[in-house]
Enzyme design. Structure first.
Site, PDB file in Angstrom:
ATOM      1  N   ASP A  11      16.415  16.485  19.436  1.00 54.66           N
ATOM      2  CA  ASP A  11      15.039  16.059  19.197  1.00 54.66           C
ATOM      3  C   ASP A  11      15.055  14.878  18.233  1.00 54.66           C
ATOM      4  O   ASP A  11      15.711  14.928  17.194  1.00 54.66           O
ATOM      5  CB  ASP A  11      14.217  17.197  18.594  1.00 54.66           C
ATOM      6  CG  ASP A  11      13.811  18.212  19.656  1.00 54.66           C
ATOM      7  OD1 ASP A  11      14.059  17.944  20.840  1.00 54.66           O
ATOM      8  OD2 ASP A  11      13.251  19.258  19.285  1.00 54.66           O
ATOM      9  N   ASP A 130       7.486  22.435  31.877  1.00 57.88           N
ATOM     10  CA  ASP A 130       7.358  23.566  30.949  1.00 57.88           C
ATOM     11  C   ASP A 130       6.406  24.568  31.594  1.00 57.88           C
ATOM     12  O   ASP A 130       5.318  24.184  32.016  1.00 57.88           O
ATOM     13  CB  ASP A 130       6.755  23.120  29.610  1.00 57.88           C
ATOM     14  CG  ASP A 130       7.615  22.087  28.890  1.00 57.88           C
ATOM     15  OD1 ASP A 130       8.814  21.982  29.225  1.00 57.88           O
ATOM     16  OD2 ASP A 130       7.085  21.380  28.015  1.00 57.88           O
TER      17      ASP A 130
END
Lengths: 251, 195
Positions: A11, A130
């Site tokens: 990330d 997702d």
């Protein structure tokens, strides 16, 4: 024989890694390039950089990061986060990214998948999905799982394949962060119904979870973050274990 | 030594340039005919769709130049496929260097093939110090079947050409610039061998 891939995910915020990492040998724990080099040397098959910055300069910062990674790293890498146009992708690929991952922008503008596949080829278009299991139905969510859509996971996955995606990165929001294993039932259904590679994401906690997602979940690749960043699992050990379980890997 | 990467607007050229730099060499990106002819080693990259890449080559006249080159030339991925007679992708006529027709994987396997596969039956100096069954990185939906110009074999759906060679022309279906230390060895072999 084509091997199963192990993919650490980094990330990134404003060009730096966000989540803490536990690498004593890092000179600068926040430098994504240095971390990427270590992963490349220690057996990662591929890397994903997910940009979560929200600044105006994000495009330039991400493009600069891609260039620095491409200069140092000798394995393929994907970049994602906030990519919403052909122009965004053009810069990232020119700077040395192998693939880009799109998520919300594909839901909002599905034609983007067709446009990217036509201009750059399906092989560099990863669509990230997702989803959450709500009353037995897998519903696609946006904004890191916060915003539900009307889309069913399997219908949407089929559509993105037809539009030209080269790969699907499926994260189960129910499993993500639990360290209880991947969503293998949904993964196996995706892998059976579609004819493009599926990357499993969300839920990695033990080496057995990886074996399970390749065997039961029929995944082509498995992505994880914290188990690698905090050295709970060493990729080299993981790959030996997978090999012992009869799963083809690159050692 | 002068190394050029043919720049025709198709592909992940930056990665190849960086990979060569990591080996201690410098490569120049160019579409200049004289600069390409004068080079010691020529790299012909390519990523994307065959017919549009071929159109770009034709538009710049590079399609007639490349088959006449005398120095070692290495085509990578789509670059290798364009060096073949034809490609099923977009019904494309190729450069006709390698006498083989590129075809698509069947739906018995996932397409594209993405990931690390093995190479075997390795021939020529391109694979000096590379072990049989080494892993390299592949990303492709189309492949060159086996032929008498095959110098490395891989298997996905069928046995196919992971690399081809004819005279001074070499081609790899895989990406040496993304294939870790094995890929680096193959690139180093290409840059340093007297073929």
């Amino acid at each position: 024989m084509l091997t199963k891939r192990i993919i650490p995910c980094l990330d990134i915020k404003d060009g730096r890694t966000v989540k803490g990492v536990n690498f004593v040998d890092l000179r600068d724990a926040g430098d994504p390039v240095e971390l990427a080099e270590i992963y490349a040397k220690t057996g990662a098959d591929e890397l994903v950089f997910l940009d979560i910055s929200a600044t105006e300069e994000r495009r330039k910062t991400l493009a600069d990061l891609v260039l620095r990674v491409a200069e140092k790293v000798n394995i393929p890498f994907t970049v994602g986060g906030g990519i919403s146009s052909v122009e965004d992708v053009d810069v990232l690929l020119q700077n040395g990214a192998d693939k880009v991952s799109i998520n919300s922008s594909a839901v909002k503008n599905p034609q983007l998948i067709n446009d990217l596949a036509a201009k750059f080829g399906s092989q560099c278009v990863v669509v990230a999905i997702d989803a959450k299991n709500i009353d037995g139905k897998w519903i696609v969510h946006l904004v890191g799982g916060k915003v539900p859509t009307e889309l069913n996971l399997f219908d949407w996955a089929k559509e993105v394949e037809e539009r030209g995606a080269g790969e699907i990165l499926f994260t189960s929001m129910d499993n993500d962060g639990t360290k209880d294993g991947f969503a293998n039932e949904a993964l196996a259904r995706l892998s059976t119904e579609l004819n493009i590679p599926i990357i499993a994401s969300g839920g990695a906690g033990t080496m057995q979870h990886f074996t399970d997602t390749f065997k039961d979940g029929k995944a082509d690749a498995a992505l994880a973050a914290s188990v690698f960043h905090f050295k709970e699992i060493e990729i080299k050990d993981l790959k030996k274990e997978l090999k012992n379980n009869g799963i083809p890997v690159r050692l | 030594m002068k190394i050029v990467i043919i720049n025709y607007g198709a592909g992940n050229i930056q990665s190849i340039k960086f990979a060569i730099k990591r080996l201690g060499f410098e490569a120049v990106l160019t579409d200049d005919v004289n600069e390409i002819i004068a080079a010691d080693k020529v790299i012909f990259p390519g990523v994307g769709e065959a017919s549009s890449a071929m159109n770009k080559l034709r538009a710049s006249g590079l399609d007639t130049l490349i088959p006449t080159l005398k120095q070692p030339v290495l085509g990578i991925c789509l670059g290798m496929q364009l060096m073949c007679n034809s490609s099923e992708e977009g019904g494309t006529k190729g450069l006709g260097i390698f006498n083989v027709d590129v075809v698509k994987f069947t739906n018995k396997v996932k397409v594209p093939q993405i990931g690390w596969n093995e190479i075997s039956n390795l021939k020529t100096n391109l694979f000096t110090s590379v072990k049989e069954n080494s892993h390299i990185y592949m990303v492709h939906s189309f492949y060159a079947p086996l032929s008498n110009e095959t110098i490395a074999t891989s298997n996905y759906d069928v046995d196919y050409s992971a690399a081809l060679q004819k005279n001074n022309f070499y081609g790899t279906q895989f990406h040496p610039e993304k294939s870790s230390v094995v890929g680096e060895q193959i690139l180093r072999n290409f840059l340093t061998s007297n073929f």
